[in-house]
Design a protein around this motif. Structure first.
Motif, mmCIF file in Angstrom:
data_model
loop_
_atom_site.group_PDB
_atom_site.id
_atom_site.type_symbol
_atom_site.label_atom_id
_atom_site.label_comp_id
_atom_site.label_asym_id
_atom_site.label_seq_id
_atom_site.Cartn_x
_atom_site.Cartn_y
_atom_site.Cartn_z
ATOM 1 N N MET A 159 -7.483 47.307 31.784
ATOM 2 C CA MET A 159 -6.687 48.338 31.339
ATOM 3 C C MET A 159 -5.658 48.675 32.707
ATOM 4 O O MET A 159 -5.846 48.759 33.732
ATOM 5 C CB MET A 159 -7.507 49.370 31.033
ATOM 6 C CG MET A 159 -8.527 49.044 29.848
ATOM 7 S SD MET A 159 -9.986 50.532 29.664
ATOM 8 C CE MET A 159 -11.087 50.085 28.523
ATOM 9 N N THR A 177 -5.058 46.833 27.624
ATOM 10 C CA THR A 177 -4.838 46.042 28.855
ATOM 11 C C THR A 177 -3.161 45.830 29.369
ATOM 12 O O THR A 177 -2.274 46.163 28.708
ATOM 13 C CB THR A 177 -5.389 44.581 28.501
ATOM 14 O OG1 THR A 177 -4.302 43.977 27.387
ATOM 15 C CG2 THR A 177 -6.629 44.578 27.906
ATOM 16 N N THR A 220 -7.741 52.440 24.608
ATOM 17 C CA THR A 220 -8.155 51.131 25.095
ATOM 18 C C THR A 220 -6.796 50.211 25.206
ATOM 19 O O THR A 220 -6.211 50.059 24.196
ATOM 20 C CB THR A 220 -9.147 50.423 24.611
ATOM 21 O OG1 THR A 220 -8.850 50.393 22.972
ATOM 22 C CG2 THR A 220 -10.550 51.161 24.432
ATOM 23 N N SER A 252 -5.107 45.959 23.519
ATOM 24 C CA SER A 252 -6.301 44.944 23.756
ATOM 25 C C SER A 252 -6.296 43.899 22.820
ATOM 26 O O SER A 252 -7.517 43.460 22.509
ATOM 27 C CB SER A 252 -7.549 45.514 23.980
ATOM 28 O OG SER A 252 -7.504 46.598 25.138
#
Length: 456
Positions: free
Chosen positions: A1, A256, A254, A214
């Motif tokens: 993340m 990345t 959430t 994500s």
């Protein structure tokens, strides 16, 4: 993340709020060092970002009622059928499918009872689907292989009936924002095909709420209507089922680096008055917690509300009130100010995931367990510790202690510390499926010796 604030943004935000205390990075480090020097004082260090609230916390349950037993819990995961239901049951005939799924669940509960487990955290909302008879969410495809297909029985009600019959409590475990576990064309097609169902997927009913992060479809936490919708889902379960508790996991924001959540437009629309998007995101997460907490207490005050966040709130290097760790922090990465939620009394319990051994210097189990014990000490919030059963018995270069003597010595140390600290009211194992793995059997035998007699 991604981290929540860049170093420069963090310094600017802190300077604006605490200009008398902080004058850039140098002053921040000096302040942190000074607080470290007095760490032995009775007054805990004050956070630079979340001072204790001045409002009186609302009344919540006491940490552990006199005579009550500690929680000996386990997470039972349904996303991707990790723990349940059996994969083979999905393709069986309807009658056989129901029989296989119910038999598998009762066998699991019998096994948990023998181990002394007294609380099951049952994942009822793994994504944008339900494992109960909902008027808001379509049936989960984990049960039948296709979103919206009626499984022929109500899994949550079945779980409640069977667990309560065995003297075990059930907490309904929700993943609040996840809509799907992937963004593959087949998933898009299946979600789109729910348009004719009643209820249909949120993916087609409220497409403007959906973001990608994500490599999953998620709800945008900055949209007030989306938070209201999540709250209505919890309210439906609490109103119609005799659950003992409700739990949210650590999936709030959430993302990345490769698949970030693009909420720039939402921030422009709703983020006026916030120094940074990170502060606004944390505000959004807290609003959800506040409103869900309030809603549960209005419907059934006896239902416990808890969150299971990442084990690190903030690291000491970023905040003098943080833990002496170097791990991914919920405050900076999930935009969840979990420490403040405890201080404000928004939760009945918090269950941080302390998935490291005593010897992991970057995030020592004992350091974090004691840190969390200090956080809940002045509050009525109960503290349960999430333990990494999934690591037990597994060889690891960075965490070799999990494989020594089947992981029993490490597990014993963790449970001993949990029992020794009066602020810790229980332990939760992640996750149920690992109780049946070959590498955990020494540890499972130990658990049965330690906990089994308590299970009755």
């Amino acid at each position: 993340m991604n981290s929540g604030l860049s170093e420069r943004e963090f310094i600017i935000a802190c300077s604006q709020r605490f200009s008398a205390l902080l004058r850039g990075k140098k002053a921040f480090l000096l302040a942190a060092s000074a607080l470290l020097l007095v760490s032995c004082a009775t007054t805990p260090p004050k956070s630079l970002v979340t001072p204790l609230p001045t409002v009186t916390p609302p009344p919540v349950k006491p940490a552990l009622p006199s005579g009550a037993e500690s929680v000996r819990g386990v997470w039972l995961t349904t996303v991707s059928r990790l723990d349940w239901p059996p994969v083979a049951s999905v393709t069986a005939s309807p009658a056989s499918r129901i029989r296989q799924q119910q038999q598998a669940l009762t066998e699991k509960l019998d096994n948990l009872k023998r181990l002394g487990i007294n609380t099951v955290f049952f994942q009822v909302k793994p994504d944008g689907t339900a494992l109960w008879r909902s008027k808001i969410l379509p049936w989960s495809d984990t049960l039948t292989g296709r979103i919206g297909d009626d499984p022929g029985y109500d899994p949550l009600q079945f779980m409640l009936d069977e667990a309560h019959r065995r003297g075990m409590k059930v907490h309904a475990w929700f993943n609040p924002y996840r809509v799907s576990t992937n963004i593959k064309p087949g998933t898009v097609r299946e979600l789109s095909n729910t348009l004719t169902l009643h209820p249909a997927s949120v993916y087609v009913l409220h497409r403007d709420w959906i973001r990608t992060a994500s490599d999953r479809f998620v709800l945008d936490p900055g949209i007030p209507d989306a938070r209201d919708w999540i709250t209505s889902i919890v309210a439906e379960v609490v109103s119609h089922y005799q659950v003992d508790g409700v739990q949210f996991d650590d999936y709030f924001y959430t993302e990345t680096a490769r698949s970030a959540l693009d909420d720039n437009a939402t921030f422009r629309h709703y983020g006026q008055g916030f120094a940074s998007k990170a502060d606004w995101r944390r505000h959004n997460t807290q609003l959800l917690i506040e409103q869900v907490s309030r809603t549960i207490k209005q419907i059934r005050p006896e239902v416990a509300f808890g969150v299971s966040p990442a084990g690190v709130w903030r690291n000491l290097s970023h905040d003098p009130a943080g833990s002496d760790t170097r791990g991914a922090a919920a405050y900076d990465e999930a935009y969840a100010d979990t420490r403040r939620w405890v201080q404000m009394g928004l939760l009945d319990y918090i269950a941080p995931q302390l998935y490291w051994p005593f010897a992991r210097q970057a995030a020592r189990y004992d350091v974090l367990a004691r840190w969390w014990a200090d956080v809940v000490r002045p509050t009525p919030v109960r503290l349960y510790i999430g333990v990494a059963l999934y690591k037990v018995g597994e060889p690891s270069k960075s965490e070799p202690d999990w494989a020594i003597q089947g992981g029993v010595p490490e597990l014993k140390k963790q449970l001993d510390l949990n029992d020794a600290l009066p602020q810790i009211s229980g332990t939760i194992l992640f996750r149920e499926g690992y109780l049946n793995q070959p590498q955990t059997q020494e540890a499972v035998s130990y658990l049965q010796q330690r906990w089994g007699h308590a299970g009755g």
